[in-house]
Design a protein around this motif. Sequence first.
Motif, PDB file in Angstrom:
ATOM      1  N   LEU A  31       4.628   9.706  -6.317  1.00 54.41           N
ATOM      2  CA  LEU A  31       3.470   8.971  -5.815  1.00 54.41           C
ATOM      3  C   LEU A  31       3.582   8.628  -4.334  1.00 54.41           C
ATOM      4  CD1 LEU A  31       2.979   6.518  -8.817  1.00 54.41           C
ATOM      5  CD2 LEU A  31       1.881   8.735  -8.413  1.00 54.41           C
ATOM      6  N   GLY A  32       4.594   9.117  -3.665  1.00 53.37           N
ATOM      7  CA  GLY A  32       4.742   8.848  -2.239  1.00 53.37           C
ATOM      8  C   GLY A  32       5.678   7.683  -1.981  1.00 53.37           C
ATOM      9  N   GLN A  33       5.340   6.880  -0.964  1.00 55.51           N
ATOM     10  CA  GLN A  33       6.187   5.758  -0.564  1.00 55.51           C
ATOM     11  C   GLN A  33       5.336   4.501  -0.432  1.00 55.51           C
ATOM     12  OE1 GLN A  33       7.486   8.294   2.740  1.00 55.51           O
ATOM     13  NE2 GLN A  33       9.578   7.626   2.318  1.00 55.51           N
ATOM     14  N   ARG A  34       5.995   3.347  -0.615  1.00 56.37           N
ATOM     15  CA  ARG A  34       5.300   2.070  -0.607  1.00 56.37           C
ATOM     16  C   ARG A  34       5.733   1.255   0.601  1.00 56.37           C
ATOM     17  NH1 ARG A  34       6.493   0.430  -5.294  1.00 56.37           N
ATOM     18  NH2 ARG A  34       4.476   0.523  -6.365  1.00 56.37           N
ATOM     19  N   LEU A  35       4.713   0.654   1.292  1.00 59.28           N
ATOM     20  CA  LEU A  35       4.968  -0.298   2.365  1.00 59.28           C
ATOM     21  C   LEU A  35       4.667  -1.692   1.841  1.00 59.28           C
ATOM     22  CD1 LEU A  35       5.540  -1.109   5.326  1.00 59.28           C
ATOM     23  CD2 LEU A  35       3.103  -0.724   5.772  1.00 59.28           C
TER      24      LEU A  35
ATOM     25  N   ILE B 147       0.857  -1.193   0.000  1.00 56.25           N
ATOM     26  CA  ILE B 147       0.000   0.000   0.000  1.00 56.25           C
ATOM     27  C   ILE B 147       0.887   1.235   0.000  1.00 56.25           C
ATOM     28  CG2 ILE B 147      -1.946  -1.094   1.203  1.00 56.25           C
ATOM     29  CD1 ILE B 147      -0.949   0.300   3.772  1.00 56.25           C
ATOM     30  N   ARG B 148       0.323   2.359  -0.423  1.00 55.55           N
ATOM     31  CA  ARG B 148       1.032   3.627  -0.322  1.00 55.55           C
ATOM     32  C   ARG B 148       0.897   4.150   1.100  1.00 55.55           C
ATOM     33  NH1 ARG B 148      -1.169   7.531  -2.520  1.00 55.55           N
ATOM     34  NH2 ARG B 148      -3.110   6.566  -3.221  1.00 55.55           N
ATOM     35  N   LEU B 149       1.978   4.652   1.653  1.00 49.02           N
ATOM     36  CA  LEU B 149       1.978   5.099   3.046  1.00 49.02           C
ATOM     37  C   LEU B 149       2.988   6.225   3.220  1.00 49.02           C
ATOM     38  CD1 LEU B 149       0.804   4.359   5.913  1.00 49.02           C
ATOM     39  CD2 LEU B 149       2.927   3.113   6.269  1.00 49.02           C
ATOM     40  N   ALA B 150       2.588   7.296   3.870  1.00 47.71           N
ATOM     41  CA  ALA B 150       3.504   8.409   4.133  1.00 47.71           C
ATOM     42  C   ALA B 150       4.431   8.039   5.284  1.00 47.71           C
ATOM     43  CB  ALA B 150       2.719   9.675   4.466  1.00 47.71           C
ATOM     44  N   GLU B 151       5.695   8.366   5.119  1.00 46.39           N
ATOM     45  CA  GLU B 151       6.679   8.030   6.152  1.00 46.39           C
ATOM     46  C   GLU B 151       6.417   8.769   7.454  1.00 46.39           C
ATOM     47  OE1 GLU B 151      11.561   7.765   6.667  1.00 46.39           O
ATOM     48  OE2 GLU B 151      10.664   8.805   4.947  1.00 46.39           O
ATOM     49  N   ALA B 152       5.740   9.917   7.392  1.00 43.16           N
ATOM     50  CA  ALA B 152       5.471  10.694   8.603  1.00 43.16           C
ATOM     51  C   ALA B 152       4.565   9.940   9.572  1.00 43.16           C
ATOM     52  CB  ALA B 152       4.837  12.033   8.230  1.00 43.16           C
ATOM     53  N   ARG B 153       3.848   8.945   9.099  1.00 46.29           N
ATOM     54  CA  ARG B 153       2.968   8.186   9.982  1.00 46.29           C
ATOM     55  C   ARG B 153       3.716   7.162  10.819  1.00 46.29           C
ATOM     56  NH1 ARG B 153      -2.165   6.007   6.718  1.00 46.29           N
ATOM     57  NH2 ARG B 153      -2.429   4.993   8.763  1.00 46.29           N
ATOM     58  N   ILE B 154       4.930   6.852  10.482  1.00 46.64           N
ATOM     59  CA  ILE B 154       5.716   5.859  11.216  1.00 46.64           C
ATOM     60  C   ILE B 154       6.237   6.486  12.513  1.00 46.64           C
ATOM     61  CG2 ILE B 154       7.771   4.406  11.182  1.00 46.64           C
ATOM     62  CD1 ILE B 154       7.413   4.074   8.212  1.00 46.64           C
ATOM     63  N   VAL B 155       6.075   5.789  13.615  1.00 48.72           N
ATOM     64  CA  VAL B 155       6.499   6.263  14.927  1.00 48.72           C
ATOM     65  C   VAL B 155       7.623   5.364  15.426  1.00 48.72           C
ATOM     66  CG1 VAL B 155       5.791   6.663  17.322  1.00 48.72           C
ATOM     67  CG2 VAL B 155       4.220   7.190  15.443  1.00 48.72           C
ATOM     68  N   ARG B 156       8.646   6.001  15.979  1.00 49.66           N
ATOM     69  CA  ARG B 156       9.809   5.270  16.509  1.00 49.66           C
ATOM     70  C   ARG B 156       9.927   5.559  17.998  1.00 49.66           C
ATOM     71  NH1 ARG B 156      10.828   7.440  11.557  1.00 49.66           N
ATOM     72  NH2 ARG B 156      11.590   6.008   9.929  1.00 49.66           N
TER      73      ARG B 156
ATOM     74  N   LEU C 188      -1.830  10.069  15.875  1.00 46.31           N
ATOM     75  CA  LEU C 188      -1.802  11.423  15.333  1.00 46.31           C
ATOM     76  C   LEU C 188      -1.850  11.411  13.808  1.00 46.31           C
ATOM     77  CD1 LEU C 188       0.779  13.288  17.611  1.00 46.31           C
ATOM     78  CD2 LEU C 188      -1.691  13.644  17.487  1.00 46.31           C
ATOM     79  N   GLY C 189      -1.193  10.446  13.203  1.00 37.27           N
ATOM     80  CA  GLY C 189      -1.170  10.369  11.745  1.00 37.27           C
ATOM     81  C   GLY C 189      -2.221   9.453  11.159  1.00 37.27           C
ATOM     82  N   ALA C 190      -2.976   8.758  12.005  1.00 37.53           N
ATOM     83  CA  ALA C 190      -3.995   7.831  11.513  1.00 37.53           C
ATOM     84  C   ALA C 190      -5.274   8.583  11.195  1.00 37.53           C
ATOM     85  CB  ALA C 190      -4.258   6.749  12.560  1.00 37.53           C
ATOM     86  N   PRO C 191      -6.090   8.064  10.276  1.00 34.62           N
ATOM     87  CA  PRO C 191      -7.373   8.716   9.993  1.00 34.62           C
ATOM     88  C   PRO C 191      -8.294   8.661  11.200  1.00 34.62           C
ATOM     89  CG  PRO C 191      -7.251   6.583   8.890  1.00 34.62           C
ATOM     90  CD  PRO C 191      -5.883   6.853   9.447  1.00 34.62           C
ATOM     91  N   ASP C 192      -9.144   9.672  11.329  1.00 35.96           N
ATOM     92  CA  ASP C 192     -10.062   9.736  12.462  1.00 35.96           C
ATOM     93  C   ASP C 192     -11.278   8.865  12.168  1.00 35.96           C
ATOM     94  OD1 ASP C 192     -11.545  10.292  14.653  1.00 35.96           O
ATOM     95  OD2 ASP C 192     -11.817  12.426  14.256  1.00 35.96           O
ATOM     96  N   LEU C 193     -11.254   7.643  12.663  1.00 35.60           N
ATOM     97  CA  LEU C 193     -12.352   6.700  12.485  1.00 35.60           C
ATOM     98  C   LEU C 193     -13.017   6.364  13.816  1.00 35.60           C
ATOM     99  CD1 LEU C 193     -10.613   4.255   9.957  1.00 35.60           C
ATOM    100  CD2 LEU C 193     -12.110   6.202   9.451  1.00 35.60           C
ATOM    101  N   GLY C 194     -12.855   7.241  14.784  1.00 39.10           N
ATOM    102  CA  GLY C 194     -13.436   6.994  16.094  1.00 39.10           C
ATOM    103  C   GLY C 194     -12.441   6.337  17.024  1.00 39.10           C
ATOM    104  N   THR C 195     -12.965   5.768  18.104  1.00 35.77           N
ATOM    105  CA  THR C 195     -12.112   5.172  19.133  1.00 35.77           C
ATOM    106  C   THR C 195     -12.339   3.675  19.280  1.00 35.77           C
ATOM    107  OG1 THR C 195     -13.777   5.722  20.817  1.00 35.77           O
ATOM    108  CG2 THR C 195     -11.993   7.308  20.465  1.00 35.77           C
ATOM    109  N   SER C 196     -12.932   3.048  18.279  1.00 38.05           N
ATOM    110  CA  SER C 196     -13.111   1.600  18.317  1.00 38.05           C
ATOM    111  C   SER C 196     -11.817   0.917  17.897  1.00 38.05           C
ATOM    112  CB  SER C 196     -14.247   1.180  17.385  1.00 38.05           C
ATOM    113  OG  SER C 196     -14.332  -0.231  17.295  1.00 38.05           O
ATOM    114  N   ALA C 197     -11.342   0.008  18.727  1.00 32.74           N
ATOM    115  CA  ALA C 197     -10.087  -0.688  18.427  1.00 32.74           C
ATOM    116  C   ALA C 197     -10.199  -1.573  17.203  1.00 32.74           C
ATOM    117  CB  ALA C 197      -9.650  -1.515  19.639  1.00 32.74           C
TER     118      ALA C 197
END
Length: 480
Positions: free
Chosen positions: A80-84, A22-31, A48-57
């Motif tokens: 086109l961004g970065q690929r994971l 999938i395409r994924l922005a590197e800024a979403r990766i947390v170290r 912080l970088g995840a889409p706001d889909l509520g608080t359901s796990a």
Amino acid sequence: MRQEAVALSYLEWVRLIGTGAIRLAEARIVRWRPDRADPAEVVANLMLGAPDLGTSATSFVLAMLEPEVLDRMREGGIDLGQRLNLETVRSFHSFSDTALAVHRPDAEAAGVFIDLTPLAAGWAYWAAAVEAADRRAQGEAMLALLRVPRCDRFGQATNWLADQERCIAPDDIVRARDSMFFGWACVLNAQKVRTGVAPVLPADVKEEADALRRDFAVDQPFLARAPRLRAFVVSLADEEDRPSDLLAMASLKQHERYVIKREGATLDLPSLIEDIRLLEGLDVGAAGFLVQALGERVPGELIRTLKVRGVTCASAPTGVHTLGGEDAARVPDQGDCADVASTPNLSPQPQTIEAAAPMECPMLSAGTGEQSAGSDVVTAGVVLAEAPTSVQGDSATESPHEDEALFNSADRRRSSLAPDQPGLDFAHPANPEAESSAGAASSRGPEDGKPADVAARSKSRSGKSATKIKKPKKSEGSSD
């Protein structure tokens, strides 16, 4: 010791394990380093970088990554961004046991393994913080819409309210639900359980309470409907209690039940505004406490509907208190507010505000068609229900100053508690003979009691039809 991970949405995860990348922005990766990081802080950074889909796990999956795993994607001169890639993921994890049960069948079908993350405790703390922030935003939005000042002691008041609500015995108040007595039943029952002594209702107060138990027409002001119960509940306040908060709690429980009964689709705004007006005459902080607490409990769709309609106290009946000064300058024009016809007796005409369905999620379902006595079937939207044109008893002439004088009657509070009094039955049944006779009277149809009229009409119709029968013509040549 350093770990890298990204919080994927459920759809992103399904696409990753299904297609392999999938395409994924590197800024979403947390170290982070597990020995130096708080799990709640790690989860907060991941989300912080995840889409706001509520608080359901179940809406998210944690992907633990190898270091430096993303490939740059560029084609046709376009970045086109970065690929994971799936091969660079160490492991997948769910944030809760419930989410794991939902995710595991998908993982097994795709041939990957998923387990519970050690950050599960951090997820629970983060979800609670997000929900609290959302509730606070809703409560403050309700205050702004109705132009009610914020309660400076709201945090203390909510803690007090939580203690009171924990003392309510559901079995004691179940028969008062959906009646005009429910809010009072909650307050009186909390006092009974908290002190261990049932409040003794004086004869006139008990008479008023019994009438409210049988009144299921809840589309009317709550506090103004019960002047004797107001005075009695005020007298029950302890030294650590604010008498006006007891009234705010009763109104809150009543309006909260109104919304719950209608599955979150309606709010009796005129009745709420009347309660706000009465509380503001006693303690502005109590009015803010009521509005903000109710705003935190109702669905967000209701508040959004109020905001879209521009509903404020300016759209309330004539005479309802509105704030002056800077707040008055922000009152919208009458064209922006919900139109509510007002009369000198403060009785708005019934009106329904249709709630617009949200774009991102379906609207809460409307009422199930249940119908209370004396009320119409509730439809979706914010109901501006009709307030009563007159108030029973002496509530129409009693002023807020008389209630305020009751706050200082400490000796009356002491006399209202009986040490030897047995448990107070808040579900006191009405007179069975009266109910049976009333039920028999209401069950009679229009044909009962009028058999003579029915027979007369039947005879008239039969006689009239007989005159229309034509005689057969005589054949030619027949004799007279």
